[in-house]
Scaffold this active site. Structure first.
Site, PDB file in Angstrom:
ATOM      1  N   SER A 139      32.108  25.822  46.864  1.00 25.30           N
ATOM      2  CA  SER A 139      33.060  26.141  47.849  1.00 25.30           C
ATOM      3  C   SER A 139      32.828  25.176  49.213  1.00 25.30           C
ATOM      4  O   SER A 139      31.573  25.212  49.592  1.00 25.30           O
ATOM      5  CB  SER A 139      33.391  27.461  47.950  1.00 25.30           C
ATOM      6  OG  SER A 139      34.019  27.929  49.190  1.00 25.30           O
ATOM      7  N   TYR A 152      28.805  35.345  50.050  1.00 32.40           N
ATOM      8  CA  TYR A 152      29.663  34.309  49.225  1.00 32.40           C
ATOM      9  C   TYR A 152      28.957  32.691  49.665  1.00 32.40           C
ATOM     10  O   TYR A 152      29.070  32.219  48.743  1.00 32.40           O
ATOM     11  CB  TYR A 152      31.217  34.502  49.587  1.00 32.40           C
ATOM     12  CG  TYR A 152      32.209  33.640  48.668  1.00 32.40           C
ATOM     13  CD1 TYR A 152      32.219  33.849  47.267  1.00 32.40           C
ATOM     14  CD2 TYR A 152      32.533  32.545  49.392  1.00 32.40           C
ATOM     15  CE1 TYR A 152      33.056  32.875  46.651  1.00 32.40           C
ATOM     16  CE2 TYR A 152      33.198  31.583  48.807  1.00 32.40           C
ATOM     17  CZ  TYR A 152      33.759  31.964  47.255  1.00 32.40           C
ATOM     18  OH  TYR A 152      34.673  30.987  46.573  1.00 32.40           O
TER      19      TYR A 152
HETATM   20  P1  NAP Z   1      40.040  34.591  40.422  1.00 32.97           P
HETATM   21  O1  NAP Z   1      41.256  34.015  40.400  1.00 32.97           O
HETATM   22  O2  NAP Z   1      39.692  35.812  41.500  1.00 32.97           O
HETATM   23  O3  NAP Z   1      39.441  34.446  39.244  1.00 32.97           O
HETATM   24  C1  NAP Z   1      37.919  34.635  38.980  1.00 32.97           C
HETATM   25  C2  NAP Z   1      37.236  34.504  37.731  1.00 32.97           C
HETATM   26  O4  NAP Z   1      36.046  34.832  37.613  1.00 32.97           O
HETATM   27  C3  NAP Z   1      38.169  35.494  36.741  1.00 32.97           C
HETATM   28  O5  NAP Z   1      38.347  34.654  35.616  1.00 32.97           O
HETATM   29  C4  NAP Z   1      37.422  36.728  36.465  1.00 32.97           C
HETATM   30  O6  NAP Z   1      37.439  37.228  35.006  1.00 32.97           O
HETATM   31  C5  NAP Z   1      35.777  35.848  36.374  1.00 32.97           C
HETATM   32  N1  NAP Z   1      34.612  36.739  36.497  1.00 32.97           N
HETATM   33  C6  NAP Z   1      34.457  37.463  37.752  1.00 32.97           C
HETATM   34  N2  NAP Z   1      33.435  38.249  37.671  1.00 32.97           N
HETATM   35  C7  NAP Z   1      32.660  37.744  36.228  1.00 32.97           C
HETATM   36  C8  NAP Z   1      31.693  38.064  35.774  1.00 32.97           C
HETATM   37  N3  NAP Z   1      30.716  38.804  36.127  1.00 32.97           N
HETATM   38  N4  NAP Z   1      31.344  37.428  34.534  1.00 32.97           N
HETATM   39  C9  NAP Z   1      32.216  36.651  33.988  1.00 32.97           C
HETATM   40  N5  NAP Z   1      33.573  36.185  34.614  1.00 32.97           N
HETATM   41  C10 NAP Z   1      33.679  36.773  35.577  1.00 32.97           C
HETATM   42  O7  NAP Z   1      39.174  33.366  41.482  1.00 32.97           O
HETATM   43  P2  NAP Z   1      39.522  31.798  41.768  1.00 32.97           P
HETATM   44  O8  NAP Z   1      40.134  31.470  42.858  1.00 32.97           O
HETATM   45  O9  NAP Z   1      40.130  31.287  40.081  1.00 32.97           O
HETATM   46  O10 NAP Z   1      37.948  31.282  41.778  1.00 32.97           O
HETATM   47  C11 NAP Z   1      37.387  30.601  40.646  1.00 32.97           C
HETATM   48  C12 NAP Z   1      36.118  29.843  41.082  1.00 32.97           C
HETATM   49  O11 NAP Z   1      36.416  28.999  42.311  1.00 32.97           O
HETATM   50  C13 NAP Z   1      35.142  30.977  41.845  1.00 32.97           C
HETATM   51  O12 NAP Z   1      33.831  30.554  41.517  1.00 32.97           O
HETATM   52  C14 NAP Z   1      35.416  30.841  43.362  1.00 32.97           C
HETATM   53  O13 NAP Z   1      34.392  31.463  44.249  1.00 32.97           O
HETATM   54  C15 NAP Z   1      35.536  29.396  43.586  1.00 32.97           C
HETATM   55  N6  NAP Z   1      36.421  29.034  44.590  1.00 32.97           N
HETATM   56  C16 NAP Z   1      37.618  29.695  44.938  1.00 32.97           C
HETATM   57  C17 NAP Z   1      38.479  29.187  46.135  1.00 32.97           C
HETATM   58  C18 NAP Z   1      40.045  29.607  46.172  1.00 32.97           C
HETATM   59  O14 NAP Z   1      40.532  29.513  47.387  1.00 32.97           O
HETATM   60  N7  NAP Z   1      40.560  30.253  45.379  1.00 32.97           N
HETATM   61  C19 NAP Z   1      37.838  28.311  46.907  1.00 32.97           C
HETATM   62  C20 NAP Z   1      36.612  27.769  46.820  1.00 32.97           C
HETATM   63  C21 NAP Z   1      36.052  28.154  45.439  1.00 32.97           C
HETATM   64  P3  NAP Z   1      38.606  38.118  34.518  1.00 32.97           P
HETATM   65  O15 NAP Z   1      39.692  37.374  34.724  1.00 32.97           O
HETATM   66  O16 NAP Z   1      38.327  38.442  33.449  1.00 32.97           O
HETATM   67  O17 NAP Z   1      38.378  39.316  35.709  1.00 32.97           O
END
Ligand code: NAP
Length: 244
Positions: A139, A152
């Protein structure tokens, strides 16, 4: 034919689902992990299969090493374990003095230890095959920091060190390791932010908008694919240009 399998953690929604769709469209067999909703995982499988792709949902908590081993065992039923995207991640925000040990540990366990456990299980196969590509989802917060997110940002900065060190370890086995550092992307994770915070964030982005999950997915797919065959140990920002 030995099909190339890519494992995507946290694949059933948000950025992970978008990555899975792009990779399946490129003809990789995608093994996608989920923890919470079987229904969402099956819906994604149906969506990808309607477009002619292959998506295998596996329930797995990345914090549990036996779950990670099981994902790799499942992947081996479909072909060669060629790629891994460590995408699973959570936030648990608070200012330092209000942050509990549980807030800290939950985020480090999922975002950083989870990537370690999943990579350890999958890299074994890639080393054996002398071929592979790993992409860690970090991130911009891991690069620049963010108030209220010491847990985080530490986990995401940790993933950057992990990426760079592992690229040095595995490069000579023809396994590449890179990371993508997204900025603010429209998913469930950012939908939790207040309108005020979202507006402030948009003002700090040169493109003046949040990104879409597909815009991250295309970069991840490029790094997984052989189109990026001479890129190793890099951190690529996908943030619209940001000054946090
Ligand atoms: P999200 O919509 O909240 O989805 C998170 C995902 O992680 C879900 O599929 C969830 O599974 C899974 N997860 C959570 N805990 C877990 C565990 N213990 N074991 C296996 N899977 C687990 O988040 P997102 O925005 O798509 O983020 C995806 C990645 O991108 C993350 O690493 C996040 O930190 C990174 N990121 C996001 C942003 C942003 O702005 N959105 C920015 C920078 C980085 P379930 O669906 O089964 O709950």
């Amino acid at each position: 034919m030995n099909k190339k399998v890519v494992i995507v953690t946290g694949a059933s929604r948000g950025i992970g689902a978008a990555i899975s769709k792009v990779l399946a469209n490129l003809n990789y067999v995608v093994v996608g992990t989920f923890v919470s909703s079987n229904e969402t995982a099956v819906a994604l499988k149906n969506e990808i299969e309607e477009l002619g792709g292959t998506y295998i949902p596996v329930r797995a908590d990345v914090r549990v090493s036996s779950d990670c081993e099981n994902v790799v065992a499942e992947a081996l039923n479909y072909g060669q374990v060629y790629g891994l995207v460590n995408n699973a991640g959570i936030t648990n925000d608070n200012l330092l003095l209000r942050m509990t040990e549980e807030n800290w540990r939950s985020v480090i366990d999922t975002n950083l230890t989870g990537a370690f456990l999943m990579t350890k299980a999958a890299a074994k196969e890639m080393i054996k095959n002398r071929e592979g590509s790993i992409v860690n989802i970090s991130s911009v917060v891991g690069l620049y920091g963010n108030a209220g997110q010491v847990n985080y940002s530490a986990s995401k900065a940790g993933l950057i060190g992990f990426t760079k060190s592992l690229a040095k370890e595995l490069g000579q086995r023809n396994v590449r390791v890179n990371a993508v550092a997204p900025g603010f992307i429209e998913t469930d994770m950012t939908s939790k932010l207040s309108d005020e915070l979202k507006e402030k964030a948009v003002q700090s982005i040169y493109l003046k908008r949040f990104g879409r999950a597909e815009e991250v997915a295309e970069v991840v797919a490029f790094l997984i694919s052989e189109k990026s065959s001479y890129i190793n140990g890099e951190i690529i920002e996908v943030s619209g240009g940001i000054a946090l």
